[in-house]
Enzyme design. Structure first.
Site, PDB file in Angstrom:
ATOM      1  N   PHE A  39       0.854  -1.195   0.000  1.00 31.34           N
ATOM      2  CA  PHE A  39       0.000   0.000   0.000  1.00 31.34           C
ATOM      3  C   PHE A  39       0.887   1.242   0.000  1.00 31.34           C
ATOM      4  CE2 PHE A  39      -2.454  -3.476   1.602  1.00 31.34           C
ATOM      5  CZ  PHE A  39      -3.723  -3.288   1.073  1.00 31.34           C
ATOM      6  N   VAL A  77       2.354  -1.632   4.476  1.00 35.09           N
ATOM      7  CA  VAL A  77       2.027  -0.223   4.317  1.00 35.09           C
ATOM      8  C   VAL A  77       3.341   0.556   4.274  1.00 35.09           C
ATOM      9  CG1 VAL A  77       0.868   1.737   5.407  1.00 35.09           C
ATOM     10  CG2 VAL A  77      -0.113  -0.557   5.597  1.00 35.09           C
ATOM     11  N   CYS A  78       3.527   1.379   3.266  1.00 36.59           N
ATOM     12  CA  CYS A  78       4.758   2.164   3.124  1.00 36.59           C
ATOM     13  C   CYS A  78       4.923   3.099   4.325  1.00 36.59           C
ATOM     14  CB  CYS A  78       4.720   2.988   1.839  1.00 36.59           C
ATOM     15  SG  CYS A  78       6.075   4.168   1.722  1.00 36.59           S
ATOM     16  N   VAL A  79       6.069   2.996   4.994  1.00 35.30           N
ATOM     17  CA  VAL A  79       6.252   3.737   6.240  1.00 35.30           C
ATOM     18  C   VAL A  79       6.244   5.253   6.037  1.00 35.30           C
ATOM     19  CG1 VAL A  79       8.796   3.489   6.169  1.00 35.30           C
ATOM     20  CG2 VAL A  79       7.667   4.004   8.322  1.00 35.30           C
ATOM     21  N   ALA A  82       2.798   6.360   5.325  1.00 36.35           N
ATOM     22  CA  ALA A  82       1.961   6.171   6.515  1.00 36.35           C
ATOM     23  C   ALA A  82       2.206   7.279   7.536  1.00 36.35           C
ATOM     24  CB  ALA A  82       2.235   4.812   7.146  1.00 36.35           C
TER      25      ALA A  82
END
Lengths: 130, 121, 98
Positions: A39, A77-79, A82
């Protein structure tokens, strides 16, 4: 065959997340392997467990969580995306001094390397976005 | 990881109006760090990304023109630009902020066929 | 290569760019992209002319949702999500023209 899926848009505005879900489900139901769902951009908003859609609407977030549970899906989820958008797990809350978390079950927060790795390790990478 | 794949990043969106141009660069740098065979294609409004002279102070957004110049340090040197897209926007190779390889759409299409992974931004 | 297009051809130029750039392969129209596979659309002629070079598919669910299941351009094959998966599996690479 090993698939990975990239989701670039959040839930409820663009159809991308719905399409990605239907596609991922079909991949799994056909007996293929899903290496990872990644994501990215606004796509990280698919991972907040605080989502509360009306009862007659689909719950996009719990739908992903359930699929993850059923098939042991790796949903990343891409940090950086995010952090920008306030998608937080325990580790991130501690690190950045936040007073709450909202990451839904089945998702984990990690770096962009996970997307590149998905491209390397998978036979196919399919992107859904705007 | 020993596997090397051909990754092409296809950029078809203008910078600043949306986040995609910046995020494309982020992934390109990571893919380069993973020592993959990386190329970038710029077509349609994507060619606007390389227009030199970004000055983003007025919109209070971090500019990223310099990152294109740094790509070479990461061995990312295959920057393909579609001639037709330049023409349609009144641009030439001289307007680009870094050295690029300008080619026809047909040539670009062939480059795409050679890839293992194509990521669109 | 499989080219996946999710934009209406009257809103964005993704279909036009694919038709002029790609060397061939398959085109799959999804989401708003399916309007490009409907009879009477301004792109119908161009799409038909390209059918020698490309095999054209459209996602059935997206056509139905938009009320166009009965107005699909001749020569376009409709597929469900399982068919979408097969198209991806059958092409060495795919590209989403976002």
């Amino acid at each position: 065959m090993k698939f990975s899926i990239q989701v670039n848009e959040g839930p409820y505005t663009h159809q991308a997340s719905d399409s990605a879900y239907q596609f991922t489900k079909a991949v799994l139901e056909k007996g293929h392997e899903v290496f990872r769902v990644f994501f990215y951009h606004d796509g990280v908003n698919n991972a907040t467990r605080l989502t509360t859609p009306p009862q007659d609407d689909r719950n996009i977030v719990t739908r992903w969580s359930k699929l993850s549970e059923q098939y042991n899906l790796d949903m990343v989820v891409c940090v950086a995306a995010a952090q920008r958008r306030g998608i937080v797990d325990d580790g991130e809350a501690k690190r950045n001094g936040k007073d709450a978390t909202n990451l839904a079950p089945g998702f984990r927060i990690s770096g962009l390397g996970q997307l590149v790795e998905a491209g390397i390790q998978s036979d196919r990478l399919v992107t859904f976005g705007d | 990881m020993s596997d090397i794949k051909k990754f092409m990043f296809v950029n078809r969106k203008a910078p600043y109006g949306t986040i995609y141009a910046l995020e494309s660069l982020e992934v390109v740098l990571i893919a380069a760090a993973f020592e993959q065979d990386v190329s970038m294609a710029f077509l349609d409004d994507g060619v606007y990304q390389l227009k030199k002279g970004h000055a983003t102070k007025g919109i209070e957004v971090k500019g990223f023109e310099k990152t294109y110049g740094a790509l070479e340090d990461y061995d990312v040197t295959k920057l393909y630009v579609d001639q037709e897209s330049l023409d349609a926007r009144g641009l030439t190779a001289d307007d680009m902020c870094v050295p690029v390889e300008v080619m026809s759409r047909a040539e670009l299409g062939k480059k795409m066929d050679e890839q293992d992974v194509v990521l669109s931004f | 290569m499989l080219h996946i297009i999710n934009k209406s051809p009257l809103d964005r130029n993704s279909l036009e760019t694919v038709l002029t750039t790609a060397t061939g392969g398959s085109i799959l129209l999804i989401e708003d992209g399916v309007y490009g596979a409907t009879k009477g659309n301004a792109c119908e002629g161009k799409l038909k002319a390209a059918m020698g070079k490309f095999k054209v598919y459209a996602l059935q669910g997206d056509l139905e949702a938009r009320g166009f299941a009965d107005r699909v351009t001749d020569g376009v094959t409709t597929v469900d999500y399982a068919g979408f998966v097969d198209l991806v599996a059958d092409s060495k690479t795919n590209q989403s023209w976002l």
